[in-house]
Design a protein around this motif. Structure first.
Motif, PDB file in Angstrom:
ATOM      1  N   ARG A 160     -31.232  53.802 -26.071  1.00 23.32           N
ATOM      2  CA  ARG A 160     -32.536  53.380 -25.540  1.00 23.32           C
ATOM      3  C   ARG A 160     -33.598  53.400 -26.640  1.00 23.32           C
ATOM      4  N   ARG A 170     -22.724  50.976 -32.559  1.00 22.18           N
ATOM      5  CA  ARG A 170     -22.012  52.174 -32.099  1.00 22.18           C
ATOM      6  C   ARG A 170     -21.523  52.988 -33.292  1.00 22.18           C
ATOM      7  N   ARG A 178     -21.081  57.866 -22.290  1.00 16.93           N
ATOM      8  CA  ARG A 178     -20.028  56.978 -21.782  1.00 16.93           C
ATOM      9  C   ARG A 178     -18.728  57.165 -22.540  1.00 16.93           C
TER      10      ARG A 178
HETATM   11  O1  CDP Z   1     -28.405  55.982 -16.662  1.00 13.46           O
HETATM   12  P1  CDP Z   1     -28.059  54.799 -17.492  1.00 13.46           P
HETATM   13  O2  CDP Z   1     -26.612  54.633 -17.688  1.00 13.46           O
HETATM   14  O3  CDP Z   1     -28.747  53.564 -17.047  1.00 13.46           O
HETATM   15  O4  CDP Z   1     -28.714  55.060 -18.897  1.00 13.46           O
HETATM   16  P2  CDP Z   1     -28.257  55.799 -20.206  1.00 13.46           P
HETATM   17  O5  CDP Z   1     -27.204  56.802 -19.972  1.00 13.46           O
HETATM   18  O6  CDP Z   1     -29.530  56.244 -20.801  1.00 13.46           O
HETATM   19  O7  CDP Z   1     -27.617  54.631 -21.106  1.00 13.46           O
HETATM   20  C1  CDP Z   1     -28.303  53.443 -21.374  1.00 13.46           C
HETATM   21  C2  CDP Z   1     -27.302  52.382 -21.819  1.00 13.46           C
HETATM   22  O8  CDP Z   1     -26.715  52.741 -23.071  1.00 13.46           O
HETATM   23  C3  CDP Z   1     -26.149  52.218 -20.844  1.00 13.46           C
HETATM   24  O9  CDP Z   1     -26.309  51.055 -20.092  1.00 13.46           O
HETATM   25  C4  CDP Z   1     -24.903  52.102 -21.699  1.00 13.46           C
HETATM   26  O10 CDP Z   1     -24.469  50.763 -21.754  1.00 13.46           O
HETATM   27  C5  CDP Z   1     -25.326  52.516 -23.094  1.00 13.46           C
HETATM   28  N1  CDP Z   1     -24.648  53.736 -23.553  1.00 13.46           N
HETATM   29  C6  CDP Z   1     -23.448  53.614 -24.228  1.00 13.46           C
HETATM   30  O11 CDP Z   1     -22.949  52.513 -24.382  1.00 13.46           O
HETATM   31  N2  CDP Z   1     -22.824  54.724 -24.717  1.00 13.46           N
HETATM   32  C7  CDP Z   1     -23.344  55.949 -24.547  1.00 13.46           C
HETATM   33  N3  CDP Z   1     -22.711  57.013 -25.049  1.00 13.46           N
HETATM   34  C8  CDP Z   1     -24.548  56.095 -23.838  1.00 13.46           C
HETATM   35  C9  CDP Z   1     -25.176  54.966 -23.350  1.00 13.46           C
END
Ligand code: CDP
Length: 219
Positions: free
Chosen positions: A38, A107, A128
């Motif tokens: 973000r 990434r 993730r």
């Molecule tokens: O709660 P939300 O998943 O919307 O938000 P977040 O955890 O803050 O992550 C924002 C975006 O970053 C997500 O849509 C994921 O696509 C990406 N992300 C990722 O690809 N890998 C991570 N380790 C964390 C987030």
């Protein structure tokens, strides 16, 4: 190396809340990896970088300084020295982050920065791909899920509290489309690590989820 507890899962499964409480309980450090994606999104929008310009986004990732600052109960996030905590939580920032997160060089650029959070006495890593890519050797791994309906309900409630009115069916459709996109994308598709403990949080309160997660870590 200090121990790591990875907590992965789709958005709306309760990762953020659970991770924070568990980290506080254990007295461990906390990594909100989504905030890094973000933050790059915010920096890119400040610099007027187009989301289709992958090489500029990769450069922006290297150039963006992100700091997490504890301020009483809340955690502020500084992007290049400016407090961007509120902007970070916007839906538009989330969408930007998700587009940026699909670029493999981005990434890769964030890999070592995430690993640097592994400090004594331990780390709770929320994201993730924490258990699959960033900390594959973590001794404790959790994958939190919840039905799409449950996640749409939670999101609906959150938005209502913020005074934003949205249609539940639309929200549900959006979440299901995003799940499909996340699971199928070529770069870092969302999946649990083979050795992760799966916890379905549908219909379970936060306290129970926290207790189950804490039960995995011997004290
Ligand atoms: O709660 P939300 O998943 O919307 O938000 P977040 O955890 O803050 O992550 C924002 C975006 O970053 C997500 O849509 C994921 O696509 C990406 N992300 C990722 O690809 N890998 C991570 N380790 C964390 C987030």
């Amino acid at each position: 190396l200090p121990p790591v507890l990875t907590i992965d899962g789709p958005s709306g499964a309760g990762k953020g809340t659970v991770s924070r409480i568990v980290a506080r309980h254990l007295g461990w450090h906390y990594l909100d990896s989504g905030a890094l994606y973000r933050a790059v999104g915010v920096a890119a929008s400040w610099a007027d970088i187009d989301t289709s310009d992958a090489s500029a986004l990769v450069r922006c990732t290297f150039d963006t300084k992100v700091q997490f600052v504890e301020q009483g109960e809340s955690l502020r996030v500084l992007v290049n020295g400016t407090d961007a905590t509120d902007e970070l939580r916007l839906e538009t920032t989330g969408a930007l982050a998700s587009a940026i997160a699909a670029i493999s060089e981005v990434r890769a650029a964030l890999k070592e920065r995430q690993r640097a959070f592994r400090l004594a006495p331990g780390l709770v890593a929320d994201g993730r791909d924490m258990g699959t890519v960033i900390f594959p050797d973590a001794p404790f791994k959790v994958f939190l899920t919840a039905s799409a309906e449950e996640r749409a309900l939670r999101r609906h409630k959150q938005l209502k509290e913020k005074g934003v009115s949205v249609n539940f069916e639309d929200l549900l459709r959006e979440i299901m489309a995003r799940d499909a996109r996340d699971a199928q994308r070529a770069v870092a598709p969302l999946r649990p690590a083979d050795d992760a403990v799966l916890i379905d949080t549908s219909g379970i309160g936060i306290d129970d989820v926290v207790a189950r997660v804490l039960g995995l870590v011997p004290t």
